[in-house]
Design a protein around this motif. Structure first.
Motif, PDB file in Angstrom:
ATOM      1  N   GLY A   5      56.636  66.420  57.842  1.00  0.00           N
ATOM      2  CA  GLY A   5      55.616  67.091  57.056  1.00  0.00           C
ATOM      3  C   GLY A   5      54.888  66.149  56.117  1.00  0.00           C
ATOM      4  N   ARG A   6      53.887  66.694  55.438  1.00  0.00           N
ATOM      5  CA  ARG A   6      53.039  65.880  54.571  1.00  0.00           C
ATOM      6  C   ARG A   6      53.811  65.318  53.383  1.00  0.00           C
ATOM      7  NH1 ARG A   6      47.719  68.625  52.137  1.00  0.00           N
ATOM      8  NH2 ARG A   6      49.306  69.726  50.906  1.00  0.00           N
ATOM      9  N   ARG A   7      54.722  66.115  52.820  1.00  0.00           N
ATOM     10  CA  ARG A   7      55.508  65.647  51.687  1.00  0.00           C
ATOM     11  C   ARG A   7      56.373  64.458  52.079  1.00  0.00           C
ATOM     12  NH1 ARG A   7      60.566  66.828  49.241  1.00  0.00           N
ATOM     13  NH2 ARG A   7      60.463  66.909  46.941  1.00  0.00           N
ATOM     14  N   ALA A   8      57.035  64.563  53.237  1.00  0.00           N
ATOM     15  CA  ALA A   8      57.881  63.473  53.711  1.00  0.00           C
ATOM     16  C   ALA A   8      57.049  62.223  53.981  1.00  0.00           C
ATOM     17  CB  ALA A   8      58.628  63.896  54.967  1.00  0.00           C
ATOM     18  N   ALA A   9      55.849  62.417  54.525  1.00  0.00           N
ATOM     19  CA  ALA A   9      54.985  61.264  54.817  1.00  0.00           C
ATOM     20  C   ALA A   9      54.565  60.560  53.534  1.00  0.00           C
ATOM     21  CB  ALA A   9      53.757  61.727  55.601  1.00  0.00           C
ATOM     22  N   TYR A  10      54.302  61.355  52.490  1.00  0.00           N
ATOM     23  CA  TYR A  10      53.911  60.768  51.205  1.00  0.00           C
ATOM     24  C   TYR A  10      55.057  59.933  50.631  1.00  0.00           C
ATOM     25  CZ  TYR A  10      52.581  60.424  46.297  1.00  0.00           C
ATOM     26  OH  TYR A  10      52.288  59.943  45.052  1.00  0.00           O
ATOM     27  N   ILE A  11      56.278  60.489  50.658  1.00  0.00           N
ATOM     28  CA  ILE A  11      57.430  59.769  50.102  1.00  0.00           C
ATOM     29  C   ILE A  11      57.706  58.508  50.919  1.00  0.00           C
ATOM     30  CG2 ILE A  11      59.888  59.929  49.566  1.00  0.00           C
ATOM     31  CD1 ILE A  11      59.446  62.976  49.281  1.00  0.00           C
ATOM     32  N   ASP A  12      57.594  58.636  52.235  1.00  0.00           N
ATOM     33  CA  ASP A  12      57.810  57.467  53.095  1.00  0.00           C
ATOM     34  C   ASP A  12      56.804  56.365  52.776  1.00  0.00           C
ATOM     35  OD1 ASP A  12      59.041  56.168  55.539  1.00  0.00           O
ATOM     36  OD2 ASP A  12      56.965  56.308  56.205  1.00  0.00           O
ATOM     37  N   ALA A  13      55.547  56.729  52.566  1.00  0.00           N
ATOM     38  CA  ALA A  13      54.524  55.738  52.219  1.00  0.00           C
ATOM     39  C   ALA A  13      54.818  55.086  50.872  1.00  0.00           C
ATOM     40  CB  ALA A  13      53.143  56.397  52.205  1.00  0.00           C
ATOM     41  N   ALA A  14      55.318  55.889  49.924  1.00  0.00           N
ATOM     42  CA  ALA A  14      55.651  55.339  48.607  1.00  0.00           C
ATOM     43  C   ALA A  14      56.794  54.338  48.717  1.00  0.00           C
ATOM     44  CB  ALA A  14      56.029  56.472  47.649  1.00  0.00           C
ATOM     45  N   ILE A  15      57.797  54.664  49.513  1.00  0.00           N
ATOM     46  CA  ILE A  15      58.924  53.747  49.703  1.00  0.00           C
ATOM     47  C   ILE A  15      58.453  52.456  50.355  1.00  0.00           C
ATOM     48  CG2 ILE A  15      61.060  53.386  50.997  1.00  0.00           C
ATOM     49  CD1 ILE A  15      61.666  56.360  50.596  1.00  0.00           C
ATOM     50  N   ARG A  16      57.660  52.586  51.410  1.00  0.00           N
ATOM     51  CA  ARG A  16      57.179  51.388  52.112  1.00  0.00           C
ATOM     52  C   ARG A  16      56.347  50.492  51.193  1.00  0.00           C
ATOM     53  NH1 ARG A  16      57.638  51.555  57.687  1.00  0.00           N
ATOM     54  NH2 ARG A  16      58.387  53.554  58.522  1.00  0.00           N
ATOM     55  N   ALA A  17      55.538  51.111  50.338  1.00  0.00           N
ATOM     56  CA  ALA A  17      54.702  50.318  49.422  1.00  0.00           C
ATOM     57  C   ALA A  17      55.569  49.533  48.440  1.00  0.00           C
ATOM     58  CB  ALA A  17      53.748  51.244  48.671  1.00  0.00           C
ATOM     59  N   GLN A  18      56.612  50.170  47.938  1.00  0.00           N
ATOM     60  CA  GLN A  18      57.470  49.475  46.968  1.00  0.00           C
ATOM     61  C   GLN A  18      58.308  48.394  47.636  1.00  0.00           C
ATOM     62  OE1 GLN A  18      56.839  49.827  43.898  1.00  0.00           O
ATOM     63  NE2 GLN A  18      55.431  51.522  44.334  1.00  0.00           N
ATOM     64  N   VAL A  19      58.773  48.653  48.844  1.00  0.00           N
ATOM     65  CA  VAL A  19      59.507  47.626  49.587  1.00  0.00           C
ATOM     66  C   VAL A  19      58.605  46.427  49.847  1.00  0.00           C
ATOM     67  CG1 VAL A  19      60.527  47.076  51.832  1.00  0.00           C
ATOM     68  CG2 VAL A  19      61.183  49.174  50.642  1.00  0.00           C
ATOM     69  N   ALA A  20      57.356  46.685  50.216  1.00  0.00           N
ATOM     70  CA  ALA A  20      56.420  45.588  50.475  1.00  0.00           C
ATOM     71  C   ALA A  20      56.135  44.786  49.216  1.00  0.00           C
ATOM     72  CB  ALA A  20      55.114  46.146  51.049  1.00  0.00           C
TER      73      ALA A  20
ATOM     74  N   VAL B 132      62.861  59.950  42.070  1.00  0.00           N
ATOM     75  CA  VAL B 132      64.235  60.449  41.990  1.00  0.00           C
ATOM     76  C   VAL B 132      64.338  61.510  40.898  1.00  0.00           C
ATOM     77  CG1 VAL B 132      66.608  59.832  41.385  1.00  0.00           C
ATOM     78  CG2 VAL B 132      65.294  58.354  42.916  1.00  0.00           C
ATOM     79  N   ALA B 133      63.787  61.220  39.738  1.00  0.00           N
ATOM     80  CA  ALA B 133      63.857  62.163  38.623  1.00  0.00           C
ATOM     81  C   ALA B 133      63.099  63.453  38.929  1.00  0.00           C
ATOM     82  CB  ALA B 133      63.302  61.517  37.355  1.00  0.00           C
ATOM     83  N   GLY B 134      62.058  63.341  39.754  1.00  0.00           N
ATOM     84  CA  GLY B 134      61.284  64.523  40.120  1.00  0.00           C
ATOM     85  C   GLY B 134      61.884  65.304  41.269  1.00  0.00           C
ATOM     86  N   GLY B 135      63.003  64.825  41.799  1.00  0.00           N
ATOM     87  CA  GLY B 135      63.681  65.542  42.873  1.00  0.00           C
ATOM     88  C   GLY B 135      63.150  65.272  44.259  1.00  0.00           C
ATOM     89  N   ALA B 136      62.254  64.293  44.396  1.00  0.00           N
ATOM     90  CA  ALA B 136      61.667  64.016  45.701  1.00  0.00           C
ATOM     91  C   ALA B 136      62.498  63.047  46.535  1.00  0.00           C
ATOM     92  CB  ALA B 136      60.253  63.445  45.522  1.00  0.00           C
TER      93      ALA B 136
END
Length: 300
Positions: free
Chosen positions: A212-227, A252-256
């Motif tokens: 879903g869109r929420r999962a895609a957003y979190i995945d993009a955020a993780i990838r950006a920080q890893v990069a 994490v604090a926001g529960g995502a």
């Protein structure tokens, strides 16, 4: 104060990054708080958008140096990493305990490698020890601080470390230049002994975020920080890791995002970037705590 200012400017002219120490003390004068306690009110931290420690504040800017050392008789800290220096700290036995001093230990170690101790920039410390300044190798891994790795009474300061520079005093004892010459290149045999141990093989990290869109957003955020962590330049990787930990800590604090997943991906990124396990764990924990103060929720 004039002598301290002149000494700080002279070090900066060599390309060495300096920062203020508490007067007649070894401890940094700024910042006055740890990363965990950073509220963002410190002007330098606020301008950077993150906690700014002594290493990031070290500078060669003569205007900043004049402003600092014209206000108080600060000691002079010299940040070894930004200055591309490895300083070998040769201590002396304390309180007349006897035994070999650091210089004798280093000489014996050099002899076992069929080498000598070539002349280099040398400072006599307040307690009668010796600091040998060497240029950090241009290739190979970033060298870190060591304590006793080379032998008793011998420590080193490199990335993440600093020394009290000549011109300063600590408890009334001066640090004095003993040999004023350009730092010699770090001998190859010393570089080999100080090279960090290779990291263990890392397993690919997989975080199940669902769909879903929420999962895609979190995945993009993780990838950006890893990069951001894996792409950071040497000397800035630990700061990049802290920033990324703050960003994921907000999720994490926001529960995502689960804290364990954030820690896992950041640890893997840090290992890929060449950061050592101890500093990695400390930086991630600090960043997650800071991020938790500003929770960020992601819409479903």
């Amino acid at each position: 104060m004039t002598d301290l200012l002149a000494a700080a400017l002279a070090h900066a002219e060599r390309g060495w990054h300096v920062f203020p120490l508490r007067p007649d003390d070894k401890r940094p004068a700024f910042p006055d708080h740890a990363a965990d306690d950073c509220t963002g009110r410190d002007p330098r931290c606020r301008a950077a958008g993150r906690h700014l420690g002594w290493e990031a504040r070290a500078t060669t800017d003569p205007d900043r140096i004049r402003r600092a050392w014209s206000t108080r008789p600060y000691g002079i800290g010299l940040a070894c990493g930004p200055s591309r220096l490895v300083v070998v700290d040769l201590d002396t036995p304390k309180d007349g305990a006897g035994g070999r001093d650091g210089l004798a230990v280093l000489a014996e170690l050099a002899a076992t490698h069929a080498a000598g101790i070539d002349p280099t920039y040398t400072v006599t410390t307040g307690r009668g020890g010796t600091h040998l300044y060497y240029r950090h190798p241009d290739d190979g891994p970033a060298l870190r601080n060591t304590a006793g790795t080379l032998g008793p009474m011998v420590d080193t300061r490199a990335h993440g470390g600093y020394v009290v520079a000549a011109g300063s005093t600590v408890t009334g004892r001066p640090y004095v230049v003993d040999l004023d010459t350009d730092p010699a290149p770090l001998p190859g045999w010393l570089a080999d002994l100080l090279a960090p141990a290779p990291l263990p093989p890392q397993r690919p990290v997989v975080v199940d975020l669902g769909t879903g869109r929420r999962a895609a957003y979190i995945d993009a955020a993780i990838r950006a920080q890893v990069a951001e962590v894996t792409g950071a330049a040497p000397g800035g990787r630990n700061h990049a890791l802290y920033r990324s930990a703050v960003a994921l800590g907000q999720l994490v604090a926001g529960g995502a995002l689960a804290e364990s997943d954030a820690t896992t991906v950041l640890t893997d990124a840090a290992h890929t970037a060449g950061l050592r396990p101890v500093e990695t764990a400390r930086t991630i924990a600090s960043g997650l705590r800071a991020g938790a103060r500003r929770p960020r929720k992601v819409a479903a």
